[in-house]
Scaffold this motif. Structure first.
Motif, mmCIF file in Angstrom:
data_model
loop_
_atom_site.group_PDB
_atom_site.id
_atom_site.type_symbol
_atom_site.label_atom_id
_atom_site.label_comp_id
_atom_site.label_asym_id
_atom_site.label_seq_id
_atom_site.Cartn_x
_atom_site.Cartn_y
_atom_site.Cartn_z
ATOM 1 N N PHE A 55 47.002 25.390 43.813
ATOM 2 C CA PHE A 55 45.594 25.788 44.744
ATOM 3 C C PHE A 55 46.640 27.151 44.790
ATOM 4 C CE2 PHE A 55 45.223 21.289 44.982
ATOM 5 C CZ PHE A 55 44.183 20.868 44.605
ATOM 6 N N VAL A 56 45.326 27.983 44.968
ATOM 7 C CA VAL A 56 46.543 29.479 46.126
ATOM 8 C C VAL A 56 45.766 29.365 46.749
ATOM 9 C CG1 VAL A 56 45.907 31.889 45.594
ATOM 10 C CG2 VAL A 56 45.030 30.351 43.891
ATOM 11 N N PRO A 57 46.469 29.664 47.712
ATOM 12 C CA PRO A 57 47.042 29.847 49.412
ATOM 13 C C PRO A 57 46.120 31.121 49.557
ATOM 14 C CG PRO A 57 48.969 30.219 49.178
ATOM 15 C CD PRO A 57 47.872 29.517 48.125
ATOM 16 N N GLU A 58 45.018 30.941 51.646
ATOM 17 C CA GLU A 58 44.750 32.124 51.667
ATOM 18 C C GLU A 58 45.515 32.909 52.068
ATOM 19 O OE1 GLU A 58 44.418 31.020 55.979
ATOM 20 O OE2 GLU A 58 42.986 30.229 54.926
ATOM 21 N N ASP A 59 46.539 33.024 52.212
ATOM 22 C CA ASP A 59 47.584 34.406 52.219
ATOM 23 C C ASP A 59 48.357 34.905 50.987
ATOM 24 O OD1 ASP A 59 49.083 32.560 51.692
ATOM 25 O OD2 ASP A 59 51.118 32.737 53.780
ATOM 26 N N HIS A 60 48.372 34.253 50.021
ATOM 27 C CA HIS A 60 48.529 34.228 48.652
ATOM 28 C C HIS A 60 46.889 35.608 48.049
ATOM 29 C CE1 HIS A 60 51.768 32.329 49.072
ATOM 30 N NE2 HIS A 60 51.950 32.598 47.266
ATOM 31 N N ILE A 61 45.420 35.887 48.873
ATOM 32 C CA ILE A 61 44.667 36.383 48.054
ATOM 33 C C ILE A 61 44.813 37.580 48.586
ATOM 34 C CG2 ILE A 61 42.057 36.320 48.390
ATOM 35 C CD1 ILE A 61 42.418 33.389 48.064
ATOM 36 N N VAL A 62 44.996 39.063 47.628
ATOM 37 C CA VAL A 62 45.007 39.828 47.908
ATOM 38 C C VAL A 62 43.813 41.187 48.514
ATOM 39 C CG1 VAL A 62 46.321 42.655 47.296
ATOM 40 C CG2 VAL A 62 46.830 40.854 47.060
ATOM 41 N N GLY A 63 42.631 40.161 47.792
ATOM 42 C CA GLY A 63 41.036 41.124 47.669
ATOM 43 C C GLY A 63 39.704 41.210 46.800
ATOM 44 N N LYS A 64 38.907 41.639 46.902
ATOM 45 C CA LYS A 64 38.467 41.201 45.600
ATOM 46 C C LYS A 64 37.515 42.527 44.705
ATOM 47 C CE LYS A 64 33.772 40.127 44.577
ATOM 48 N NZ LYS A 64 32.391 39.572 45.529
ATOM 49 N N ALA A 65 38.177 42.333 43.388
ATOM 50 C CA ALA A 65 38.235 43.238 42.669
ATOM 51 C C ALA A 65 36.285 43.520 42.823
ATOM 52 C CB ALA A 65 39.010 43.026 41.471
ATOM 53 N N TYR A 66 36.820 45.080 42.520
ATOM 54 C CA TYR A 66 34.871 45.713 42.280
ATOM 55 C C TYR A 66 34.415 46.553 41.415
ATOM 56 C CZ TYR A 66 33.603 43.608 46.968
ATOM 57 O OH TYR A 66 33.149 43.025 48.585
ATOM 58 N N PHE A 67 35.683 47.146 40.840
ATOM 59 C CA PHE A 67 35.394 48.828 39.793
ATOM 60 C C PHE A 67 36.218 48.587 38.884
ATOM 61 C CE2 PHE A 67 35.830 52.885 39.764
ATOM 62 C CZ PHE A 67 34.253 52.919 39.109
ATOM 63 N N ILE A 68 36.126 48.909 37.335
ATOM 64 C CA ILE A 68 36.974 49.263 36.354
ATOM 65 C C ILE A 68 37.080 50.890 36.552
ATOM 66 C CG2 ILE A 68 37.836 49.029 34.120
ATOM 67 C CD1 ILE A 68 35.557 46.271 34.138
ATOM 68 N N TRP A 69 38.319 51.035 37.132
ATOM 69 C CA TRP A 69 38.513 53.044 36.735
ATOM 70 C C TRP A 69 39.222 53.174 35.585
ATOM 71 C CZ3 TRP A 69 43.394 55.632 36.977
ATOM 72 C CH2 TRP A 69 44.629 54.452 37.035
ATOM 73 N N LEU A 70 39.543 52.330 35.113
ATOM 74 C CA LEU A 70 39.999 52.792 33.882
ATOM 75 C C LEU A 70 40.525 51.201 32.243
ATOM 76 C CD1 LEU A 70 42.135 54.801 32.259
ATOM 77 C CD2 LEU A 70 43.992 54.591 32.978
ATOM 78 N N SER A 71 40.167 51.841 31.371
ATOM 79 C CA SER A 71 40.401 50.554 30.633
ATOM 80 C C SER A 71 41.557 50.207 29.496
ATOM 81 C CB SER A 71 39.670 49.611 30.057
ATOM 82 O OG SER A 71 39.195 49.235 29.123
#
Length: 259
Positions: A222-238
C-alpha cells in the motif's frame, strides 16, 4: 515445542535479519515514480488471470498496456522491424532466450502484428511467476493473481489477526510509527495487546501499464497518502534510449496529455 505457521514465518524472518546484513529502505527515502492509481481507500481489488477487478468490476484495459509474451519462431526476428513496432533494443536483446525463443513485452496491437509474421510459430501470454506482497505463506499471491485485497481507509477499524498481520505490519510499524511486536501468538502495539487497529491515513494501490515489468504496489504494498506527490497531466519530453542526438526525441509522444 510446536508453533503455528504464522509464528514459524515470524521466527524465520527474525533469523534472516540476525544472520544477514539486510538494509531496509527508510520511510523517508523516496523516489519519484509515475504509476496508475487503480485502487483508492475503501476499494477491494482482485487480479484474476492478469485481469484487474475493482469492487467486482473489470477495470478497462488501456491501449498501451503491456504484458510479457513467450514467442517461438523458426528464424530470428528482424530487430529493425521490432523497433519500428515500438519495442526497445534493450527488450529485444534481453528477451532472446535462445533456441528461437523470445520473451517480449507487448501491447495487444503488437501481439496481432507479430502473429502475422511468417517466422512466428506461437505467441502465448507468459505464465505467472514469483511471489508478491505481502510475501507471506498466508497469501501465496502472484503478479497476475491476487486478492481480494481491501484498501485501508483513514478512520477504518479492522480486526487484527496473525493471519492478516502481513498485510498491515508495514502500515502499523513504519508508516504510522507504532511499535509492533508478536509474542506468544499475541500481537502487541505500543506494548499493549491488540486485536483491532484503526488506520490513521488513507492508502492507495498503484500499478504500471507495463504489467510484467513494473515496480509497483504488487511489490511495495500500500502507498500512504503522504507519499503521493501529485498527479501527472502532461508529457513535456520523451526520449528513445536506443537512438542518439535529435533522433532520441519521440516527437509523437511529447506535448501530450496523460489519460
Amino acid at each position: 515445542m510446536s508453533v503455528t505457521p504464522e509464528e514459524a514465518w515470524s521466527i524465520a524472518r527474525k533469523q534472516i535479519w540476525r544472520e544477514n546484513e539486510i538494509i531496509a529502505r527508510p520511510v523517508d527515502k523516496r523516489e519519484n515514480y509515475i504509476k496508475r492509481c487503480v485502487g483508492i481507500p475503501g476499494d477491494v481489488l482482485e487480479m484474476k488471470d492478469a485481469v484487474l477487478y475493482v469492487n467486482g468490476k473489470k477495470l478497462e484495459d488501456k491501449d498501451k498496456m503491456q504484458y510479457n509474451y513467450d514467442i517461438i519462431v523458426n528464424a530470428p526476428f528482424n530487430k529493425v522491424k521490432l523497433q519500428e513496432m515500438g519495442i526497445s533494443m534493450e527488450d529485444i536483446n534481453g528477451g532472446y532466450m535462445g533456441n528461437n525463443h523470445y520473451v517480449l513485452p507487448l501491447t495487444v496491437e503488437m501481439v496481432e502484428k507479430i502473429k502475422k509474421m511468417p517466422n512466428v510459430l506461437s505467441v502465448n501470454h507468459q505464465e505467472d511467476d514469483g511471489q508478491i506482497f505481502p510475501y507471506s505463506p498466508n497469501y501465496p499471491w502472484t503478479r497476475d493473481n491476487f486478492g481480494p485485497l481491501p484498501i485501508p481507509k483513514k478512520g477504518e477499524t479492522i480486526d487484527l489477526t496473525l493471519e492478516n498481520l502481513p498485510l498491515y505490519d508495514r502500515i502499523i510499524g513504519a508508516y504510522e510509527e507504532n511499535k509492533l511486536e508478536v509474542k506468544d501468538s499475541v500481537i502487541y502495539i505500543n506494548g499493549a495487546p491488540a486485536d483491532k487497529y484503526t488506520f490513521k491515513m488513507d492508502y492507495y494501490w498503484m500499478m504500471g501499464d507495463n504489467r510484467h515489468n513494473s515496480a509497483d504496489s504488487r511489490y511495495w504494498g500500500f502507498v500512504p497518502e503522504d507519499h503521493i506527490v501529485g498527479k501527472a497531466y502532461f508529457i513535456w519530453l520523451s526520449l528513445d534510449k536506443d537512438k542518439s542526438f535529435l533522433g532520441k526525441i519521440r516527437w509523437n509522444r511529447i506535448f501530450r496529455f496523460i489519460h
